[in-house]
Design a protein around this motif. Structure first.
Motif, PDB file in Angstrom:
ATOM      1  N   ALA A 195       0.935  -0.888   0.064  1.00  0.00           N
ATOM      2  CA  ALA A 195      -0.228  -0.333   0.003  1.00  0.00           C
ATOM      3  C   ALA A 195       0.785   0.984   0.599  1.00  0.00           C
ATOM      4  O   ALA A 195       1.799   1.307   1.009  1.00  0.00           O
ATOM      5  CB  ALA A 195      -0.760   0.190   0.874  1.00  0.00           C
ATOM      6  N   ARG A 196       0.121   2.449  -0.557  1.00  0.00           N
ATOM      7  CA  ARG A 196       1.597   3.503  -0.860  1.00  0.00           C
ATOM      8  C   ARG A 196       0.159   4.446  -1.594  1.00  0.00           C
ATOM      9  O   ARG A 196      -0.040   4.352  -1.876  1.00  0.00           O
ATOM     10  CB  ARG A 196       2.622   3.118  -1.823  1.00  0.00           C
ATOM     11  CG  ARG A 196       3.363   4.220  -1.639  1.00  0.00           C
ATOM     12  CD  ARG A 196       4.566   3.878  -2.703  1.00  0.00           C
ATOM     13  NE  ARG A 196       5.107   5.060  -2.386  1.00  0.00           N
ATOM     14  CZ  ARG A 196       6.307   4.902  -3.777  1.00  0.00           C
ATOM     15  NH1 ARG A 196       6.939   4.636  -4.369  1.00  0.00           N
ATOM     16  NH2 ARG A 196       7.694   6.061  -3.665  1.00  0.00           N
ATOM     17  N   THR A 202       5.505  14.000  -3.077  1.00  0.00           N
ATOM     18  CA  THR A 202       6.396  12.945  -2.717  1.00  0.00           C
ATOM     19  C   THR A 202       7.985  12.820  -3.595  1.00  0.00           C
ATOM     20  O   THR A 202       7.418  13.695  -4.606  1.00  0.00           O
ATOM     21  CB  THR A 202       5.846  11.880  -2.724  1.00  0.00           C
ATOM     22  OG1 THR A 202       4.206  12.084  -2.662  1.00  0.00           O
ATOM     23  CG2 THR A 202       6.697  10.557  -3.412  1.00  0.00           C
ATOM     24  N   PRO A 203       8.588  13.882  -2.988  1.00  0.00           N
ATOM     25  CA  PRO A 203       9.988  13.935  -4.320  1.00  0.00           C
ATOM     26  C   PRO A 203       9.840  12.811  -4.803  1.00  0.00           C
ATOM     27  O   PRO A 203       9.698  11.226  -5.145  1.00  0.00           O
ATOM     28  CB  PRO A 203      11.351  13.072  -3.489  1.00  0.00           C
ATOM     29  CG  PRO A 203      10.299  13.205  -1.968  1.00  0.00           C
ATOM     30  CD  PRO A 203       9.361  13.398  -2.078  1.00  0.00           C
ATOM     31  N   CYS A 204      10.420  13.531  -6.319  1.00  0.00           N
ATOM     32  CA  CYS A 204      10.278  12.002  -7.884  1.00  0.00           C
ATOM     33  C   CYS A 204      11.864  12.294  -8.443  1.00  0.00           C
ATOM     34  O   CYS A 204      11.743  13.728  -8.042  1.00  0.00           O
ATOM     35  CB  CYS A 204       9.557  12.847  -8.252  1.00  0.00           C
ATOM     36  SG  CYS A 204       7.416  12.058  -7.770  1.00  0.00           S
ATOM     37  N   GLU A 304       7.679   7.428 -14.246  1.00  0.00           N
ATOM     38  CA  GLU A 304       7.647   6.203 -13.976  1.00  0.00           C
ATOM     39  C   GLU A 304       6.961   5.715 -12.361  1.00  0.00           C
ATOM     40  O   GLU A 304       7.903   5.798 -11.494  1.00  0.00           O
ATOM     41  CB  GLU A 304       8.818   4.972 -15.065  1.00  0.00           C
ATOM     42  CG  GLU A 304       8.339   3.342 -14.726  1.00  0.00           C
ATOM     43  CD  GLU A 304       9.832   2.905 -15.545  1.00  0.00           C
ATOM     44  OE1 GLU A 304       9.597   1.869 -15.960  1.00  0.00           O
ATOM     45  OE2 GLU A 304      10.401   3.796 -16.132  1.00  0.00           O
ATOM     46  N   ILE A 305       6.737   3.717 -12.355  1.00  0.00           N
ATOM     47  CA  ILE A 305       6.565   3.391 -10.831  1.00  0.00           C
ATOM     48  C   ILE A 305       6.654   2.226 -10.746  1.00  0.00           C
ATOM     49  O   ILE A 305       5.657   1.324 -11.473  1.00  0.00           O
ATOM     50  CB  ILE A 305       4.766   4.187  -9.819  1.00  0.00           C
ATOM     51  CG1 ILE A 305       5.413   5.790 -10.369  1.00  0.00           C
ATOM     52  CG2 ILE A 305       4.951   3.970  -9.084  1.00  0.00           C
ATOM     53  CD1 ILE A 305       3.841   6.559  -9.708  1.00  0.00           C
ATOM     54  N   ASP A 306       6.790   1.352  -9.523  1.00  0.00           N
ATOM     55  CA  ASP A 306       7.397   0.263  -9.221  1.00  0.00           C
ATOM     56  C   ASP A 306       6.589   0.015  -8.361  1.00  0.00           C
ATOM     57  O   ASP A 306       6.268   0.020  -7.646  1.00  0.00           O
ATOM     58  CB  ASP A 306       8.857  -0.156  -9.279  1.00  0.00           C
ATOM     59  CG  ASP A 306       8.498  -1.559  -9.208  1.00  0.00           C
ATOM     60  OD1 ASP A 306       7.489  -2.219  -9.099  1.00  0.00           O
ATOM     61  OD2 ASP A 306       9.912  -2.286  -8.351  1.00  0.00           O
ATOM     62  N   THR A 311       9.020   1.704  -1.766  1.00  0.00           N
ATOM     63  CA  THR A 311      10.589   2.467  -1.352  1.00  0.00           C
ATOM     64  C   THR A 311      10.836   3.204  -3.008  1.00  0.00           C
ATOM     65  O   THR A 311      11.862   3.883  -2.407  1.00  0.00           O
ATOM     66  CB  THR A 311      11.202   1.700  -0.526  1.00  0.00           C
ATOM     67  OG1 THR A 311      11.807   1.077  -1.087  1.00  0.00           O
ATOM     68  CG2 THR A 311      10.324   0.751   0.560  1.00  0.00           C
ATOM     69  N   MET A 312      10.005   3.041  -3.884  1.00  0.00           N
ATOM     70  CA  MET A 312      10.343   3.209  -5.369  1.00  0.00           C
ATOM     71  C   MET A 312      10.621   5.003  -4.918  1.00  0.00           C
ATOM     72  O   MET A 312       9.505   5.223  -4.716  1.00  0.00           O
ATOM     73  CB  MET A 312      10.795   2.523  -5.846  1.00  0.00           C
ATOM     74  CG  MET A 312      11.034   2.692  -7.123  1.00  0.00           C
ATOM     75  SD  MET A 312       9.768   4.557  -8.694  1.00  0.00           S
ATOM     76  CE  MET A 312      10.233   3.972  -9.901  1.00  0.00           C
ATOM     77  N   THR A 313      11.879   5.827  -5.054  1.00  0.00           N
ATOM     78  CA  THR A 313      10.988   6.812  -5.571  1.00  0.00           C
ATOM     79  C   THR A 313      10.806   6.937  -7.202  1.00  0.00           C
ATOM     80  O   THR A 313      11.339   6.877  -7.784  1.00  0.00           O
ATOM     81  CB  THR A 313      12.700   7.812  -5.673  1.00  0.00           C
ATOM     82  OG1 THR A 313      13.242   7.456  -4.296  1.00  0.00           O
ATOM     83  CG2 THR A 313      12.049   9.074  -5.829  1.00  0.00           C
TER      84      THR A 313
END
Length: 639
Positions: A195-196, A202-204, A304-306, A311-313
């Motif tokens: 969950a996120r 949010t830093p990108c 792009e998001i995993d 925890t992925m930026t």
């Protein structure tokens, strides 16, 4: 796209000619049956295809559209065909399921900014399902396009302050939730390690040729490598390596423009004075472009998001170009490279594709974390003879030189619109979602453009054949060779509108159930083309659009061109986002902004009351939500 912000951009058009200046629209003919052709003989037969396991005992494939269409409706409800059932999950404000932090939604909108950052955002849009256990358990990832402050806060915008700005920013972005099929229904898994929430704070990271460019540097980020947040996320894409692509669309309207915008700022919609509908700059200075002129350049990217790694930026992929992005659909070449098709939902803007340099590797995101940083970006030109060409947006090629104002490839990508203007690409009628059918035809919805042919505006052309185009159309093309081809053949799949209408600009050639303003688009595993509409609320209650009812979702057979209405949404909503489980037995769609008022934004001082969907509480307020659709007999959707 929830609101026609594109209508506000007319004053920012460049003088680049439309294709009508170099072609003869009289050569175009439109055929009956929902298959508009630019040139006779251009269209090859398309196969319908079937989902594995759907053939009859005798081996014959069932009809592609195997349901009885529903009538138009103006009810405050979701209407589906006989034999189908629906369920509402994942409404705005529900906790996403972060362990130890699951604040319940308050129906008086009294949740704090910190609580909203742990809850599903507002106005759901692009949607994809990522299996964890096949068709029984997986992740739903969705983005959130914008906020209505009249709904988001108990007293709307009667008072305004930093906490309300933080809450509005927390209601933007992306949500990742886990769901499972349990006890005969779909349920959220809470807590979930996946969950996120990703928000406008949010830093990108930036990656690709424009990362670190002078045009991306600010006082807070002198390196031009990290930006806070993603916003106005509209439509999305799913990559073969398992990531989610979210698209930043109408970012310009969050910024207060300088008193004297320069040519670059004007081309991207920045105007003097306060932004349209948002007052973030009053308590978050980075949204004041007169003080931070490069901050707007840091939005308008594909991100792009995993989903599997909370925890992925998130990464803004600059190689894909900057635009009012709506959608990023990924196809794969025969040799395994990725091709990303993208529309830019604004009047007289463009259609793009990006071809990666390298092949997709096994191993998910970890093995492909730089794949979208290297390749070639193209913009489309549709010629009047039914052919087309992809024009490379590459520094040093053609007019894209320092003499023309492009110092390097990074500047070409930040100024993608200006580069496309110089190349003479075709100005389109608001290109939105894109998808690819089983035979390689690429479809793009062109939702509408009432300015087409207006005073001082581009005239009709072969690809955009109607002046005052309030109804929209769907264009499609097939690459010459593989998806990385630089030339293609194109035609119109359908001109939307009512075939019974007497007005030329509102008369469509729909073969089946009439619709207008196509927006969302999705090809399912059986080959059904699903079309979702976004008629503006201000137009739905009058004139040619009134008899089409609320916004709807339709199914089309690419081979026959037949269109059949599958679903009608609640009053004032937009239907958007579509995905399914691998077995095809569960479909998920999003209902965005139910109860949207004719002014296209709720009263900023109080919640709108023309809809109470989906809670139907007297003390509640309408909420965007995800709808689960299944056949009562457990069969495959659409059969």
């Amino acid at each position: 796209m929830a609101k026609d912000f594109a209508a506000m951009e007319d004053s920012n058009r460049s003088s680049n000619p439309s294709i009508h200046d170099v072609s003869d629209p009289a050569r175009r003919t439109v055929l009956r049956g929902g298959l508009g052709l630019a040139v006779t003989g251009l269209l090859a037969p398309l196969g319908a295809g079937t989902l594995a396991g759907c053939a009859t005992a005798g081996g014959t494939a069932p009809p592609l559209l195997g349901f009885k269409g529903v009538p138009v409706s103006t009810a405050d409800a979701v209407t589906v065909p006989e034999g189908y059932v629906t369920q509402v999950i994942a409404a705005w404000g529900e906790p996403v399921g972060v362990a130890g932090a699951m604040p319940a939604f308050r129906f008086d909108a009294g949740n704090t900014a910190a609580e909203q950052a742990l809850q599903l955002g507002m106005h759901h849009d692009g949607l994809h399902y990522y299996p964890l256990d096949g068709s029984r358990r997986g992740l739903l990832v969705m983005n959130h396009e914008y906020t209505d402050d009249g709904l988001l806060h108990p007293d709307g915008m009667k008072t305004w302050g930093a906490e309300k700005v933080r809450k509005a920013q927390a209601a933007h972005g992306v949500s990742v939730i886990e769901i499972e099929w349990k006890d005969g229904r779909w349920q959220q898994v809470r807590p979930s390690r996946h969950a996120r929430r990703i928000t406008a704070a949010t830093p990108c990271a930036f990656s690709g040729p424009a990362a670190g460019h002078a045009l991306l540097r600010t006082a807070a980020d002198p390196a031009g490598r990290i930006v806070l947040g993603t916003l106005n996320n509209c439509a999305s894409g799913k990559t073969p390596w398992g990531t989610y692509l979210t698209c930043e669309e109408n970012f310009a309207f969050y910024f207060k423009g300088p008193e004297r915008p320069d040519a670059h700022q004007r081309r991207w919609g920045l105007r003097p004075g306060d932004p349209v509908g948002y007052r973030w700059h009053e308590f978050d200075e980075r949204f004041d472009a007169s003080k931070h002129p490069n901050e707007p350049n840091r939005f308008g990217w594909v991100v792009e998001i995993d989903p599997l790694d909370p925890t992925m930026t998130p990464v803004k992929r600059t190689a894909l170009g900057r635009a009012a992005h709506e959608g990023a659909t990924v196809a794969t070449t025969k040799d395994g490279r990725a091709v990303v098709y993208m529309g830019e939902d604004a009047r007289f803007e463009y259609i793009y594709k990006f071809v990666t340099r390298d092949r997709i590797r096994p191993g998910g995101f970890a093995a492909n974390h730089e794949l979208l940083d290297h390749g070639t970006l193209y913009v489309a030109r549709f010629d009047a003879d039914g052919s087309g060409r992809w024009l490379p947006l590459v520094h040093g090629q053609g007019p894209l030189t320092a003499a023309a104002g492009f110092a390097d490839q990074g500047e070409v990508l930040v100024k993608t619109r200006q580069a496309s203007d110089l190349l003479g690409a075709t100005k389109m009628d608001r290109p939105e979602w894109i998808d690819v059918d089983r035979d390689g035809w690429v479809y793009c919805t062109l939702t509408n453009n009432s300015s087409r042919g207006g005073a001082g505006q581009p005239a009709v052309d072969a690809a955009n054949p109607r002046a005052n185009n309030t109804m929209g159309h769907i264009i499609r093309w097939k690459e010459d060779g593989d998806f990385d081809g630089t030339t293609f053949r194109w035609n119109h799949f359908v001109l939307a509108g009512d075939p019974a209408n007497d007005r030329a600009d509102a008369k469509g050639n729909v073969n089946g159930d009439a619709f207008a303003c196509p927006d969302g688009l999705w090809v399912d595993a059986r080959g059904v083309l699903w079309i979702q509409t976004d008629m503006s609320t201000s137009a739905m209650g009058k004139g040619d659009l009134a008899r089409l009812g609320n916004n709807q979702m339709l199914a089309a057979d690419p081979k026959s061109g037949e269109v059949r209405r599958f679903l009608v949404g609640p009053v004032g909503c937009e239907i958007t986002g579509a995905t399914a489980t691998p077995d095809g037995r569960t479909m998920f769609i999003n209902i965005q902004h139910p109860g949207e008022t004719p002014s296209e934004r709720s009263d900023p001082d109080q919640p709108r009351r023309i809809s109470n969907w989906p809670d139907f509480r007297a003390d509640g307020r309408p909420r965007s939500a995800t709808v689960v659709i299944r056949k009562a007999d457990g069969g495959v959707i659409g059969t």
